[in-house]
Design a protein around this motif. Structure first.
Motif, short mmCIF file in Angstrom:
data_model
loop_
_atom_site.label_atom_id
_atom_site.label_comp_id
_atom_site.label_asym_id
_atom_site.label_seq_id
_atom_site.Cartn_x
_atom_site.Cartn_y
_atom_site.Cartn_z
N THR A 51 -49.98 128.19 152.27
CA THR A 51 -49.51 129.48 151.79
C THR A 51 -50.37 130.01 150.65
OG1 THR A 51 -47.22 128.89 152.38
CG2 THR A 51 -47.52 130.69 150.80
N LEU A 52 -50.62 129.17 149.65
CA LEU A 52 -51.38 129.62 148.49
C LEU A 52 -52.82 129.95 148.85
CD1 LEU A 52 -51.34 130.16 145.46
CD2 LEU A 52 -51.88 127.74 145.06
N VAL A 53 -53.46 129.09 149.62
CA VAL A 53 -54.86 129.33 150.01
C VAL A 53 -54.99 130.61 150.84
CG1 VAL A 53 -56.78 128.46 151.40
CG2 VAL A 53 -55.58 126.92 149.85
N SER A 145 -50.61 140.25 149.61
CA SER A 145 -51.95 140.48 149.05
C SER A 145 -52.13 141.95 148.71
CB SER A 145 -53.01 140.04 150.05
OG SER A 145 -52.87 138.68 150.37
N ALA A 146 -51.58 142.84 149.55
CA ALA A 146 -51.75 144.28 149.33
C ALA A 146 -51.05 144.74 148.06
CB ALA A 146 -51.23 145.05 150.54
N VAL A 147 -49.80 144.28 147.84
CA VAL A 147 -49.07 144.75 146.66
C VAL A 147 -49.67 144.19 145.38
CG1 VAL A 147 -46.93 145.12 147.94
CG2 VAL A 147 -47.31 142.92 146.81
N VAL A 148 -50.19 142.96 145.43
CA VAL A 148 -50.84 142.40 144.25
C VAL A 148 -52.14 143.15 143.96
CG1 VAL A 148 -51.95 140.35 143.29
CG2 VAL A 148 -49.80 140.12 144.52
N SER A 152 -53.43 146.28 140.43
CA SER A 152 -54.61 146.29 139.54
C SER A 152 -54.40 145.39 138.32
CB SER A 152 -54.92 147.72 139.09
OG SER A 152 -55.21 148.55 140.20
N LEU A 153 -54.06 144.16 138.58
CA LEU A 153 -53.76 143.21 137.52
C LEU A 153 -55.02 142.46 137.09
CD1 LEU A 153 -50.58 141.63 139.14
CD2 LEU A 153 -50.60 143.36 137.34
N ILE A 159 -53.17 135.55 139.94
CA ILE A 159 -52.90 134.15 140.32
C ILE A 159 -51.44 133.79 140.04
CG2 ILE A 159 -53.46 131.74 139.84
CD1 ILE A 159 -55.58 133.21 141.44
N VAL A 160 -50.92 134.24 138.89
CA VAL A 160 -49.51 133.98 138.58
C VAL A 160 -48.61 134.58 139.65
CG1 VAL A 160 -47.63 134.49 136.96
CG2 VAL A 160 -49.86 133.77 136.09
#
Length: 229
Positions: A51-53, A145-148, A152-153, A159-160
Motif C-alpha cells: 500500500t505505502l509503496v 495520490s491525486a488529493v495529496v 501542494s504540501l 509522506i505523513v
C-alpha cells in the motif's frame, strides 16, 4: 497539513481499501491456522508495504508529470467521473450477485481457502498482486495520490499523509492480528464468527463499498464539471 477535509478524505479512502473481504478472509484463516502470529504478521506487513509503496510511486509519477490536479481540473474531474462510473457498475454487479446467491458462500471464499496452503512468500506475493489488480483499490490509490498532490504540501507532509492513509487501510487487518498476539485463545470464537460473517456477506460488502465509493467519486466529478464549465 491543517486541512481537515484532506485528512477526512485520506481516512475515507483508507477505510475503503481496508474493506477487502479477500485479504481479511485470508488473514482470519491464517490466524486460525498453524503459526498464526508468524504467518499473520508477514501477511499484514506485505499489505502495508504494498500500500505505502504504491501510493508513493503514484505520487512521484504525479510530480514528474507536473499535472494540474486542483479541484475542477480536467485531469481530476475525468478521474472522478471514470472511476465513479466504473465503481457504481461494479458495485451493482456485486450487490445483484449477493442477492441472487442467497445463503450460498461466494466462489472466492473457496479460492482463499486454497491460498493459505501456499508457501508464505508466495502467499504474500499473491496478496500484493490481488491488491494491485482490484479495480476498487486502483481507483483508491489514484484518488489518494491525486488529493495529496492537489494539496501542494511540503514533501514531509505528503509522506505523513500517505502514512496516515496506509495506517487507515491496514487497521482492520491490524486489529485481529494484535488481538491474537495479546491472547489467541480468548479471541478464537470471535475470529470464527468474523470469518463466517465475512464469507456469508463478502459480495454484499464489496458491492456496498464499491457503490458508495462510486457515488462519492461521481459527485466529485460532477462538482468538478460545474467548476470547469
Amino acid at each position: 497539513m491543517a486541512d481537515t477535509t484532506l485528512w477526512a478524505e485520506l481516512l475515507a479512502f483508507g477505510t475503503g481499501l481496508a474493506l477487502s473481504p479477500i485479504h481479511l478472509g485470508v488473514l482470519l484463516l491464517l490466524l486460525l491456522g498453524p503459526k498464526p502470529i508468524q504467518r499473520g504478521s508477514w501477511f499484514v506487513t506485505g499489505w502495508i508495504v504494498t500500500t505505502l509503496v504504491t501510493v508513493i510511486l503514484l505520487l512521484t509519477v504525479g510530480h514528474s508529470l507536473v499535472l494540474d490536479m486542483t479541484q475542477g481540473s480536467h485531469h481530476r474531474t475525468a478521474l472522478d467521473l471514470l472511476g465513479g462510473g466504473a465503481l457504481i457498475s461494479l458495485g451493482l454487479k456485486e450487490l445483484l450477485r449477493s442477492f441472487a446467491a442467497g445463503e450460498e458462500q461466494p466462489a472466492w471464499t473457496h479460492t482463499i481457502e486454497r491460498f493459505i496452503n501456499l508457501p508464505l512468500p508466495l502467499l504474500i506475493a499473491v496478496g500484493a498482486l490481488t491488491e494491485l489488480i482490484s479495480p476498487d483499490d486502483l481507483f483508491l490509490f489514484a484518488k489518494t495520490s491525486a488529493v495529496v498532490l492537489a494539496a501542494s504540501l511540503p514533501s514531509w507532509q505528503e509522506i505523513v499523509g500517505l502514512v496516515f492513509f496506509t495506517f487507515g487501510s491496514s487497521l482492520l487487518l491490524l486489529i485481529p492480528l494484535v488481538a491474537v498476539i495479546i491472547g489467541r485463545e480468548r479471541v478464537i470464537p470471535l475470529l470464527q464468527s468474523g470469518k463466517q460473517l465475512l464469507f456469508a456477506k463478502g459480495d454484499l460488502i464489496v458491492g456496498g463499498v464499491s457503490f458508495a465509493l462510486g457515488a462519492y467519486l461521481g459527485w466529485q466529478g460532477i462538482s468538478g464539471l460545474t467548476i470547469v464549465i
